[in-house]
Each structure stands twice: as structure tokens, then as C-alpha cells.
Design a protein around this motif. Structure first.
Motif, PDB file in Angstrom:
ATOM      1  N   GLN A   1       0.834  -1.205   0.000  1.00 25.33           N
ATOM      2  CA  GLN A   1       0.000   0.000   0.000  1.00 25.33           C
ATOM      3  C   GLN A   1       0.869   1.256   0.000  1.00 25.33           C
ATOM      4  O   GLN A   1       0.567   2.229  -0.712  1.00 25.33           O
ATOM      5  CB  GLN A   1      -0.931   0.000   1.216  1.00 25.33           C
ATOM      6  CG  GLN A   1      -2.071  -0.994   1.096  1.00 25.33           C
ATOM      7  CD  GLN A   1      -2.916  -1.043   2.360  1.00 25.33           C
ATOM      8  OE1 GLN A   1      -2.554  -0.472   3.382  1.00 25.33           O
ATOM      9  NE2 GLN A   1      -4.047  -1.747   2.276  1.00 25.33           N
TER      10      GLN A   1
ATOM     11  N   SER B   1       2.227   1.702  -3.431  1.00 24.66           N
ATOM     12  CA  SER B   1       1.166   2.193  -4.336  1.00 24.66           C
ATOM     13  C   SER B   1       0.938   3.695  -4.130  1.00 24.66           C
ATOM     14  O   SER B   1       0.803   4.450  -5.112  1.00 24.66           O
ATOM     15  CB  SER B   1      -0.134   1.449  -4.075  1.00 24.66           C
ATOM     16  OG  SER B   1      -0.027   0.117  -4.465  1.00 24.66           O
ATOM     17  N   ARG B   2       0.902   4.135  -2.880  1.00 28.00           N
ATOM     18  CA  ARG B   2       0.716   5.567  -2.616  1.00 28.00           C
ATOM     19  C   ARG B   2       1.873   6.380  -3.180  1.00 28.00           C
ATOM     20  O   ARG B   2       1.672   7.440  -3.778  1.00 28.00           O
ATOM     21  CB  ARG B   2       0.582   5.803  -1.100  1.00 28.00           C
ATOM     22  CG  ARG B   2      -0.792   5.450  -0.572  1.00 28.00           C
ATOM     23  CD  ARG B   2      -0.959   5.906   0.873  1.00 28.00           C
ATOM     24  NE  ARG B   2      -1.548   4.796   1.590  1.00 28.00           N
ATOM     25  CZ  ARG B   2      -1.027   4.148   2.607  1.00 28.00           C
ATOM     26  NH1 ARG B   2       0.117   4.517   3.113  1.00 28.00           N
ATOM     27  NH2 ARG B   2      -1.650   3.138   3.174  1.00 28.00           N
TER      28      ARG B   2
END
Length: 165
Positions: free
Chosen positions: A138, A141-142
Motif C-alpha cells: 500500500q 502504491s501511494r
């Protein structure tokens, strides 16, 4: 280690755990079959003891009928004593065997409990590792989204500067 390798490792670990569980199940079935055999043997022993008791009762009747011949009676009593000693020895052996079986079953139960505890600990570790990897993914991805946004801004600025020239 990339995500694919990590997933392969997790799949291998789960496969190993599945095989271990299958082995435990097979061993438990074998153990249950052995226990059932022991139960049948104990039932047979009870029948044999009952038959011996019935034989003993018949022998006592025969002894009462044979009181006329004291010599034969002494021989029969001596034989009964020897048989009783053998029966007592056999019963003691059976007690020892049953005690050994109880110990073996207890050891198997303890071993199974340890294996189950170890398996639970390993599965928990795998789950925690999966959650950590999820968090890392995550964050990546950010970061990629922020980089994409910056690239889009730079493209717009570059396009604007090209139009101005």
C-alpha cells in the motif's frame, strides 16, 4: 525478495503444513484402529475370563463328585492352583500392557498438542507477514500515485512551455 517469491514461499509453507496435517490425520486413523483392536482384544479377554470362571465352577462340581478318591482330588487341586497362578501372572501382564498403552496414548496426545501449537504459531506468523507485506504494498502504491501526479504536472508544464516558445 519480490512479491512473487514471497507468495511462492508462503504457498510452499502452506503446502508443507497441509502435508503435515494429512500425516497427522492418517496417524490418528491408525491409532484409532489400534485402539479399536485393543478394545476387541480386551473384550476377548473378558470372554476368556468368563469362560475360565465357568470352567472353574464346573471343576468345583467335579471335585465335589470326586471326593471319594482323595489322591485324584489333591492332583486336581494342585492343577487348579497352578492354573490360578498362571492366570494371575497373565492378569499382571495385561495390567502392565494396559498401563503401557495408556502411557503411549498420553504421549501421542502430548505430541499432537505440541504439533498443533507449533502449527498455530506458524500460521500466525505467516498471517502477520502477509499483513506487513500488504502494508508495504500500500505504501508503494501511494508513492507511485504521488510520482504519477508529479509526472502529470511536469508534462503539463512542459507542454505549456513548448506552446510558449
Amino acid at each position: 525478495m519480490d512479491n512473487g517469491q514471497f507468495q511462492e514461499l508462503v504457498i510452499q509453507q502452506l503446502s508443507t503444513l497441509t502435508k503435515s496435517i494429512d500425516t497427522l490425520a492418517i496417524n490418528q486413523e491408525v491409532m484409532q484402529a489400534d485402539i479399536n483392536t485393543m478394545k476387541a482384544d480386551i473384550t476377548d479377554m473378558k470372554t476368556d475370563i468368563s469362560n475360565l470362571k465357568q470352567s472353574q465352577v464346573r471343576m468345583e462340581k467335579d471335585i465335589d463328585a470326586m471326593k471319594i478318591d482323595i489322591t485324584d482330588m489333591k492332583t486336581d487341586i494342585s492343577n487348579l492352583k497352578q492354573s490360578q497362578v498362571r492366570m494371575e501372572e497373565d492378569i499382571e501382564v495385561m495390567k502392565i500392557d494396559i498401563t503401557d498403552m495408556k502411557t503411549d496414548i498420553s504421549n501421542l496426545k502430548q505430541s499432537q498438542a505440541r504439533m498443533e501449537e507449533d502449527l498455530t504459531r506458524k500460521i500466525t506468523a505467516l498471517f502477520d507477514s502477509r499483513e506487513l507485506q500488504k502494508d508495504v504494498n500500500q505504501n508503494v502504491s501511494r508513492s507511485l500515485e504521488r510520482i504519477e501526479a508529479k509526472i502529470d504536472i511536469l508534462q503539463i508544464e512542459t507542454a505549456y512551455l513548448k506552446r510558449i516558445k
